[in-house]
Design an enzyme around this catalytic site. Structure first.
Site, PDB file in Angstrom:
ATOM      1  N   TYR A   1       0.212  10.140   4.048  1.00 21.32           N
ATOM      2  CA  TYR A   1       1.187   9.181   3.491  1.00 21.32           C
ATOM      3  C   TYR A   1       2.590   9.449   4.042  1.00 21.32           C
ATOM      4  O   TYR A   1       3.324   8.511   4.378  1.00 21.32           O
ATOM      5  CB  TYR A   1       1.153   9.330   1.967  1.00 21.32           C
ATOM      6  CG  TYR A   1       1.965   8.339   1.174  1.00 21.32           C
ATOM      7  CD1 TYR A   1       1.596   7.000   1.072  1.00 21.32           C
ATOM      8  CD2 TYR A   1       3.089   8.760   0.460  1.00 21.32           C
ATOM      9  CE1 TYR A   1       2.335   6.111   0.299  1.00 21.32           C
ATOM     10  CE2 TYR A   1       3.827   7.878  -0.314  1.00 21.32           C
ATOM     11  CZ  TYR A   1       3.443   6.552  -0.391  1.00 21.32           C
ATOM     12  OH  TYR A   1       4.171   5.677  -1.158  1.00 21.32           O
TER      13      TYR A   1
ATOM     14  N   LYS B   1       4.683   6.708   6.155  1.00 18.62           N
ATOM     15  CA  LYS B   1       5.993   6.231   5.713  1.00 18.62           C
ATOM     16  C   LYS B   1       7.096   6.657   6.690  1.00 18.62           C
ATOM     17  O   LYS B   1       8.075   5.929   6.890  1.00 18.62           O
ATOM     18  CB  LYS B   1       6.290   6.722   4.294  1.00 18.62           C
ATOM     19  CG  LYS B   1       5.342   6.161   3.240  1.00 18.62           C
ATOM     20  CD  LYS B   1       5.369   4.630   3.192  1.00 18.62           C
ATOM     21  CE  LYS B   1       4.651   4.072   1.982  1.00 18.62           C
ATOM     22  NZ  LYS B   1       4.660   2.601   1.930  1.00 18.62           N
TER      23      LYS B   1
HETATM   24  P1  NAP Z   1       0.186  -0.343  -6.456  1.00 18.47           P
HETATM   25  O1  NAP Z   1       0.633  -0.582  -7.852  1.00 18.47           O
HETATM   26  O2  NAP Z   1      -0.996   0.520  -6.207  1.00 18.47           O
HETATM   27  O3  NAP Z   1      -0.021  -1.770  -5.754  1.00 18.47           O
HETATM   28  C1  NAP Z   1      -0.454  -1.829  -4.414  1.00 18.47           C
HETATM   29  C2  NAP Z   1      -0.415  -3.246  -3.929  1.00 18.47           C
HETATM   30  O4  NAP Z   1      -0.776  -3.255  -2.535  1.00 18.47           O
HETATM   31  C3  NAP Z   1      -1.398  -4.152  -4.641  1.00 18.47           C
HETATM   32  O5  NAP Z   1      -0.817  -5.427  -4.747  1.00 18.47           O
HETATM   33  C4  NAP Z   1      -2.588  -4.195  -3.680  1.00 18.47           C
HETATM   34  O6  NAP Z   1      -3.370  -5.387  -3.772  1.00 18.47           O
HETATM   35  C5  NAP Z   1      -1.867  -4.157  -2.352  1.00 18.47           C
HETATM   36  N1  NAP Z   1      -2.709  -3.692  -1.242  1.00 18.47           N
HETATM   37  C6  NAP Z   1      -3.345  -2.508  -1.129  1.00 18.47           C
HETATM   38  N2  NAP Z   1      -4.036  -2.463   0.026  1.00 18.47           N
HETATM   39  C7  NAP Z   1      -3.831  -3.650   0.639  1.00 18.47           C
HETATM   40  C8  NAP Z   1      -4.283  -4.229   1.857  1.00 18.47           C
HETATM   41  N3  NAP Z   1      -5.089  -3.553   2.687  1.00 18.47           N
HETATM   42  N4  NAP Z   1      -3.876  -5.485   2.176  1.00 18.47           N
HETATM   43  C9  NAP Z   1      -3.065  -6.182   1.343  1.00 18.47           C
HETATM   44  N5  NAP Z   1      -2.602  -5.686   0.172  1.00 18.47           N
HETATM   45  C10 NAP Z   1      -2.981  -4.441  -0.165  1.00 18.47           C
HETATM   46  O7  NAP Z   1       1.361   0.327  -5.599  1.00 18.47           O
HETATM   47  P2  NAP Z   1       2.950   0.360  -5.853  1.00 18.47           P
HETATM   48  O8  NAP Z   1       3.274   1.604  -6.568  1.00 18.47           O
HETATM   49  O9  NAP Z   1       3.403  -0.942  -6.343  1.00 18.47           O
HETATM   50  O10 NAP Z   1       3.434   0.566  -4.337  1.00 18.47           O
HETATM   51  C11 NAP Z   1       3.912  -0.492  -3.537  1.00 18.47           C
HETATM   52  C12 NAP Z   1       4.552   0.095  -2.285  1.00 18.47           C
HETATM   53  O11 NAP Z   1       5.602   0.988  -2.667  1.00 18.47           O
HETATM   54  C13 NAP Z   1       3.589   0.928  -1.440  1.00 18.47           C
HETATM   55  O12 NAP Z   1       3.884   0.751  -0.074  1.00 18.47           O
HETATM   56  C14 NAP Z   1       3.900   2.345  -1.860  1.00 18.47           C
HETATM   57  O13 NAP Z   1       3.576   3.260  -0.849  1.00 18.47           O
HETATM   58  C15 NAP Z   1       5.402   2.243  -2.065  1.00 18.47           C
HETATM   59  N6  NAP Z   1       5.951   3.283  -2.920  1.00 18.47           N
HETATM   60  C16 NAP Z   1       5.568   3.399  -4.222  1.00 18.47           C
HETATM   61  C17 NAP Z   1       6.112   4.414  -4.993  1.00 18.47           C
HETATM   62  C18 NAP Z   1       5.742   4.619  -6.426  1.00 18.47           C
HETATM   63  O14 NAP Z   1       6.175   5.643  -7.005  1.00 18.47           O
HETATM   64  N7  NAP Z   1       5.031   3.734  -7.055  1.00 18.47           N
HETATM   65  C19 NAP Z   1       7.040   5.319  -4.422  1.00 18.47           C
HETATM   66  C20 NAP Z   1       7.398   5.160  -3.097  1.00 18.47           C
HETATM   67  C21 NAP Z   1       6.854   4.123  -2.357  1.00 18.47           C
HETATM   68  P3  NAP Z   1      -4.638  -5.513  -4.816  1.00 18.47           P
HETATM   69  O15 NAP Z   1      -4.031  -5.677  -6.182  1.00 18.47           O
HETATM   70  O16 NAP Z   1      -5.365  -6.724  -4.357  1.00 18.47           O
HETATM   71  O17 NAP Z   1      -5.409  -4.251  -4.693  1.00 18.47           O
END
Ligand code: NAP
Length: 243
Positions: free
Chosen positions: A154, A158
């Site tokens: 990851y 990133k």
């Molecule tokens: P999440 O709640 O797990 O949601 C992930 C989203 O990505 C869902 O809408 C999922 O769709 C979609 N997705 C996954 N694989 C995909 C694919 N192959 N093609 C298209 N869509 C896909 O994650 P989140 O926490 O909101 O994270 C969103 C972004 O922020 C990510 O890039 C993550 O790395 C980044 N981020 C998150 C955090 C954190 O603390 N949460 C921190 C830093 C960065 P489905 O619903 O259809 O599965």
């Protein structure tokens, strides 16, 4: 009509960003998701509740043929619309110590984040280049800034997104397209729901996880006219955990 495409907008940060972009900028929102159609429909309902509109676009960001087919078909059927904002948000984690990491866990995390960014951005940027305007925001992570043990895959993905953001920003600045990255720390979402917040928050100067809405406001600003001179930048949003 101006539109925003948000990848991974069915849940978490992506949903909050989609809702905020509709509210702040009146953009028609293209809600991409991978498999969770019900959640994607809830995002659309939330947008409509606030008086906005949009539609669902299902594709797996890591498969170029699928991305191109869905986006090219949409564009052919919507010649009056222009995707002026792209948020590359879709991403997953598959954590584990590097020495035991299955090859698939490396590939899946890299492919969804970095290949996904390539596939979607290369398709969408063509029209932005022709129109000489656009906003691209890539969702990175504190892991890509500092590297986090147990997340070599990851952190690599990133980190690549951050470097790609800086390089692409230089290529397209003359066409008035800005490309920026946002690097969140711990944000409450499905991705972090199994983490022990009580324990982890002790490392965070703000003493709490962030909210998806807080990230969405930052992304919305970077997509606004006010942010026209900000490009190639990585903005941390992490409660003071790293800068
Ligand atoms: P999440 O709640 O797990 O949601 C992930 C989203 O990505 C869902 O809408 C999922 O769709 C979609 N997705 C996954 N694989 C995909 C694919 N192959 N093609 C298209 N869509 C896909 O994650 P989140 O926490 O909101 O994270 C969103 C972004 O922020 C990510 O890039 C993550 O790395 C980044 N981020 C998150 C955090 C954190 O603390 N949460 C921190 C830093 C960065 P489905 O619903 O259809 O599965």
């Amino acid at each position: 009509m101006s539109c925003a495409l948000v990848t991974g907008a069915s849940r978490g940060l992506g949903r909050a960003i989609a809702v905020q972009l509709a509210k702040d900028h009146g953009l028609y929102i293209l809600i991409n998701y991978s498999s969770n159609q019900t959640a994607a429909e809830e995002t659309l309902e939330e947008i409509r509740k606030d008086g906005g509109d949009g539609e669902l676009l299902q594709f797996n960001v890591q498969t170029k043929s699928e991305v191109d087919e869905v986006l090219n078909t949409w564009k052919a059927n919507n010649e009056d619309k222009f995707i002026s904002v792209l948020v590359n948000n879709a991403g997953i984690t598959k954590d584990g110590l590097f020495m035991w990491m299955p090859e698939k866990d490396w590939d899946d995390v890299m492919n969804i984040s970095t290949k996904g960014l390539f596939n979607v951005t290369q398709n969408i940027i063509q029209q932005m280049l022709r129109k000489r305007s656009g906003r691209i925001v890539n969702i990175a992570s504190v892991s890509g800034m500092k590297g986090v043990a147990g997340q070599t895959n990851y952190s690599a993905a990133k980190g690549a997104i951050i470097s790609a953001t800086k390089a692409l920003a230089q290529e397209v600045a003359k066409r008035k397209i800005t490309v920026n990255a946002v690097a969140p720390g711990f944000i409450a979402s499905d991705m972090t729901k199994d983490l022990n917040e009580d324990e982890l928050k002790q490392m965070i100067p703000m003493n709490r996880f962030g909210k998806a809405d807080e990230v969405a406001h930052l992304v919305s600003f970077l997509c606004s006219d006010k942010a026209a001179y900000i490009t190639g930048e990585v903005v941390n949003i992490n409660g003071g955990i790293y800068s």
